[in-house]
Design a protein around this motif. Structure first.
Motif, mmCIF file in Angstrom:
data_model
loop_
_atom_site.group_PDB
_atom_site.id
_atom_site.type_symbol
_atom_site.label_atom_id
_atom_site.label_comp_id
_atom_site.label_asym_id
_atom_site.label_seq_id
_atom_site.Cartn_x
_atom_site.Cartn_y
_atom_site.Cartn_z
ATOM 1 N N ASN A 210 0.804 -1.284 -0.039
ATOM 2 C CA ASN A 210 -0.057 -0.158 -0.276
ATOM 3 C C ASN A 210 0.877 1.216 -0.139
ATOM 4 O O ASN A 210 0.423 2.251 0.002
ATOM 5 N N ASN B 232 -5.447 8.559 4.691
ATOM 6 C CA ASN B 232 -4.247 7.885 4.144
ATOM 7 C C ASN B 232 -3.572 9.092 3.491
ATOM 8 O O ASN B 232 -4.336 10.279 3.208
ATOM 9 N N THR C 220 -9.219 -2.885 11.049
ATOM 10 C CA THR C 220 -10.180 -2.227 10.412
ATOM 11 C C THR C 220 -11.483 -2.975 10.577
ATOM 12 O O THR C 220 -12.593 -2.183 10.959
ATOM 13 N N CYS D 160 -8.930 -1.152 -1.414
ATOM 14 C CA CYS D 160 -8.504 -2.193 -0.518
ATOM 15 C C CYS D 160 -8.871 -3.243 -1.112
ATOM 16 O O CYS D 160 -9.886 -3.815 -1.554
ATOM 17 N N ALA E 192 -15.027 4.257 1.902
ATOM 18 C CA ALA E 192 -14.448 3.725 3.237
ATOM 19 C C ALA E 192 -13.134 2.557 2.807
ATOM 20 O O ALA E 192 -12.290 2.733 3.721
ATOM 21 N N HIS F 10 3.837 -1.889 -7.808
ATOM 22 C CA HIS F 10 2.364 -2.254 -7.234
ATOM 23 C C HIS F 10 1.561 -3.099 -7.954
ATOM 24 O O HIS F 10 1.004 -3.997 -7.381
ATOM 25 N N HIS G 232 -5.357 2.002 -5.091
ATOM 26 C CA HIS G 232 -4.905 1.399 -3.862
ATOM 27 C C HIS G 232 -6.169 0.858 -3.180
ATOM 28 O O HIS G 232 -6.198 0.473 -1.953
ATOM 29 N N ARG H 237 -0.801 10.936 0.792
ATOM 30 C CA ARG H 237 0.129 10.784 -0.615
ATOM 31 C C ARG H 237 1.204 11.829 -0.639
ATOM 32 O O ARG H 237 1.114 12.849 0.283
ATOM 33 N N ARG I 135 0.179 -6.709 -6.708
ATOM 34 C CA ARG I 135 -1.257 -6.930 -6.462
ATOM 35 C C ARG I 135 -1.797 -8.090 -7.131
ATOM 36 O O ARG I 135 -2.637 -8.903 -6.636
HETATM 37 C C1 HEM Z 1 -13.653 -2.477 7.317
HETATM 38 C C2 HEM Z 1 -12.622 -3.080 6.635
HETATM 39 C C3 HEM Z 1 -11.561 -2.263 6.041
HETATM 40 C C4 HEM Z 1 -11.494 -0.913 5.649
HETATM 41 C C5 HEM Z 1 -12.566 0.064 6.131
HETATM 42 C C6 HEM Z 1 -10.229 -1.106 4.766
HETATM 43 C C7 HEM Z 1 -9.596 0.301 4.339
HETATM 44 C C8 HEM Z 1 -8.747 0.246 3.432
HETATM 45 C C9 HEM Z 1 -8.550 1.453 2.829
HETATM 46 C C10 HEM Z 1 -9.006 2.964 2.868
HETATM 47 C C11 HEM Z 1 -7.224 1.282 1.844
HETATM 48 C C12 HEM Z 1 -6.634 2.387 0.867
HETATM 49 C C13 HEM Z 1 -5.304 3.001 1.424
HETATM 50 C C14 HEM Z 1 -4.848 3.820 0.526
HETATM 51 O O1 HEM Z 1 -5.626 4.418 -0.279
HETATM 52 O O2 HEM Z 1 -3.712 4.336 0.807
HETATM 53 C C15 HEM Z 1 -7.096 -0.133 1.982
HETATM 54 C C16 HEM Z 1 -6.150 -0.897 1.427
HETATM 55 C C17 HEM Z 1 -5.730 -2.213 1.692
HETATM 56 N N1 HEM Z 1 -6.533 -2.977 2.399
HETATM 57 FE FE1 HEM Z 1 -8.018 -2.499 3.435
HETATM 58 N N2 HEM Z 1 -9.658 -2.114 4.875
HETATM 59 C C18 HEM Z 1 -10.208 -3.085 5.410
HETATM 60 C C19 HEM Z 1 -10.496 -4.471 5.391
HETATM 61 C C20 HEM Z 1 -9.195 -4.960 5.098
HETATM 62 C C21 HEM Z 1 -9.122 -6.414 5.059
HETATM 63 C C22 HEM Z 1 -9.944 -7.640 5.791
HETATM 64 C C23 HEM Z 1 -7.765 -6.985 4.337
HETATM 65 C C24 HEM Z 1 -7.031 -8.110 4.129
HETATM 66 C C25 HEM Z 1 -7.442 -9.124 3.874
HETATM 67 C C26 HEM Z 1 -7.387 -5.573 3.771
HETATM 68 C C27 HEM Z 1 -6.126 -5.278 3.021
HETATM 69 C C28 HEM Z 1 -5.834 -4.102 2.461
HETATM 70 C C29 HEM Z 1 -4.650 -4.192 1.634
HETATM 71 C C30 HEM Z 1 -3.685 -5.298 1.094
HETATM 72 C C31 HEM Z 1 -4.460 -2.837 0.979
HETATM 73 C C32 HEM Z 1 -3.552 -2.077 0.193
HETATM 74 C C33 HEM Z 1 -3.963 -2.295 -1.405
HETATM 75 C C34 HEM Z 1 -3.119 -1.574 -2.587
HETATM 76 O O3 HEM Z 1 -2.248 -0.800 -1.849
HETATM 77 O O4 HEM Z 1 -3.288 -1.732 -3.657
HETATM 78 N N3 HEM Z 1 -8.070 -4.418 4.012
HETATM 79 N N4 HEM Z 1 -7.933 -0.506 3.105
#
Ligand code: HEM
Length: 417
Positions: free
Chosen positions: A95, A303, A257, A363, A355, A102, A361, A305, A106
């Motif tokens: 992330n 987040n 989260t 989620c 959310a 990336h 990026h 940048r 991914r």
């Molecule tokens: C309600 C639950 C969740 C919320 C609110 C949430 C929120 C977010 C947000 C806002 C981002 C974007 C970050 C950015 O733009 O800099 C993100 C990225 C990410 N989340 Fe979640 N997340 C949740 C659950 C999860 C779960 C369950 C997993 C893994 C099993 C996960 C894995 C990831 C990963 C790996 C990224 C990075 C993706 C990338 O950079 O391409 N998240 N999440």
């Protein structure tokens, strides 16, 4: 309050939850606002604050201009306000990495969180959720956070990563310690946190070595086995550090989260008993209810940048190398996008919440998190009733997560219909 008095790095401002009145003002008066450094601000460098839905989408959609990694040639960067050293998290953690690398990484992990793979996990998660609720059903009261909300996300992420059942407890303990923000200021760490992070890293390295020897159909095996293009047009496996950071990211991103969304979603339902009962009697409302819980709880607060060249945003000139922060809960209360944004409505039809972030990026665990919220709510509504909050909901003092540390809840086992 004057705009100059707003200090988003003073964690006390977040002690009672997200400061909605501050952000409502920012959206109205200064949607792209320069936050000067204060005594609490890491690096003693100010940053831009983007509070509207449109602004957050514009920044997140242009990942080349607004880097998750760093400004060209900078020694630090990343997606939290304080600069992290380049090569430690920025540039190594998915992330905090820019395309094309990336995207290459991914792509390796995507099949493990695709709808087909998740459908196969659903039966197991449902059984686990049932056991979690059964364990409290006759007690009449619990701390909903630690007894229910913490459990399922960690079990889910452990299942996704192919962590043996016997090791899940350790993983939970380390991850809880690293996520315990009590008494810490921005950028600070302590001995217990460092020790837990060390144990988690050691465990992660062993798991990766094991998956190399005996691969399974889990996400760690997929990234361990996979090859990515290198910059010379050849291909290479991920380095040990890249793999370990991916493991850490999943544990932290996947558990905290989702636990906070489940906990605060339940609080919202208890505070709106008509909606809780409507959902109990009509489960076809579940998809819109889950989206509303995600919008309402907006578990990630911001987040960051970094600009890779000078630009303009919302009428403001922004320099190269500037920190730009996107505040998701504020975007999710934007009155120009959401009808009555401060109303919790499980039937909300138009709900383009951010959310989970937006675009590059977005989620990776979004569909897993949705499934967890749905599955645990189903089990709770099937088995329990007369929910009530029996004490104050205690919050974590952080500006990064919608963190909760205690949700005292009373209930009864449901009489069979
Ligand atoms: C309600 C639950 C969740 C919320 C609110 C949430 C929120 C977010 C947000 C806002 C981002 C974007 C970050 C950015 O733009 O800099 C993100 C990225 C990410 N989340 Fe979640 N997340 C949740 C659950 C999860 C779960 C369950 C997993 C893994 C099993 C996960 C894995 C990831 C990963 C790996 C990224 C990075 C993706 C990338 O950079 O391409 N998240 N999440």
């Amino acid at each position: 309050m004057n705009l100059e008095d707003i200090d988003l790095t003073d964690l006390d401002l977040f002690a009672e939850g997200f400061p909605d009145e501050v952000f409502t003002r920012l959206r109205r008066e200064a949607p792209v606002w320069w936050h000067p450094p204060t005594e609490h601000t890491p690096d003693e460098v100010g940053f831009w604050v983007v509070s509207t839905h449109r602004g957050a989408m514009a920044v997140a959609a242009d990942a080349e201009l607004f880097s998750s990694e760093r400004a060209p040639g900078a020694g630090g960067g990343g997606t939290i306000i304080q600069d992290l050293p380049y090569g430690f998290a920025p540039g190594v953690l998915l992330n905090m990495m820019d395309d094309p690398r990336h995207h290459r990484i991914r792509r390796l992990a995507t099949p493990a969180v695709a709808p087909k793979a998740l459908a196969a996990m659903e039966v197991e998660l449902k059984e686990r959720a049932g056991r979690i609720v059964d364990a409290i059903a006759d007690r009449g009261a619990c701390d909903f956070l630690s007894d229910v909300a913490v459990e399922l996300p960690l079990q889910a992420v452990a299942a996704l990563m192919g962590v043996p059942d016997a090791d899940r407890h350790d993983l939970m303990t380390w991850s809880n310690t690293t996520l315990d923000y009590e008494g810490r200021e921005l950028g600070e760490t302590n001995e217990a946190v460092a020790e837990a992070a060390g144990s988690m890293a050691e465990y992660g390295s062993e798991l990766i070595a094991e998956k190399r020897k005996v691969p399974g159909d889990d996400i760690i095996s997929a990234v361990t086995r996979g090859l990515i293009e290198d910059d010379l047009g050849g291909s290479r496996p991920l380095t040990d550090l890249e793999l370990l950071m991916f493991f850490n990211l999943l544990v932290v991103a996947g558990s905290e989260t989702t636990r906070n969304s489940i906990a605060l979603g339940m609080v919202a339902l208890i505070e709106h008993p008509d909606q809780l009962e409507a959902l109990r009697h009509d489960r076809s409302l579940m998809p819109t209810a889950v989206e509303e819980i995600l919008r309402w709880t907006s578990a990630t607060l911001y987040n960051r940048r970094t600009t890779t060249r000078p630009t303009e945003l919302g009428g403001q000139a922004i320099e190269v190398g500037a920190k730009v922060t996107l505040w998701w809960p504020s975007a999710n209360r934007d009155e120009s996008v959401f009808d009555e944004p401060f109303r919790f409505d499980i039937r909300r039809r138009v709900n383009p919440h951010l959310a989970f972030g937006y675009r590059t990026h977005f989620c990776m665990g979004a569909n897993l998190a949705r499934m967890e919220i749905r599955v645990i709510l189903d089990e709770l509504l099937d088995r329990l009733e007369d929910f009530e909050l029996t004490g104050p909901v205690e919050r974590v003092r952080t500006n990064k997560h919608a963190g909760v540390c205690r949700v005292p809840m009373g209930f009864k086992r449901r009489r069979q219909a």
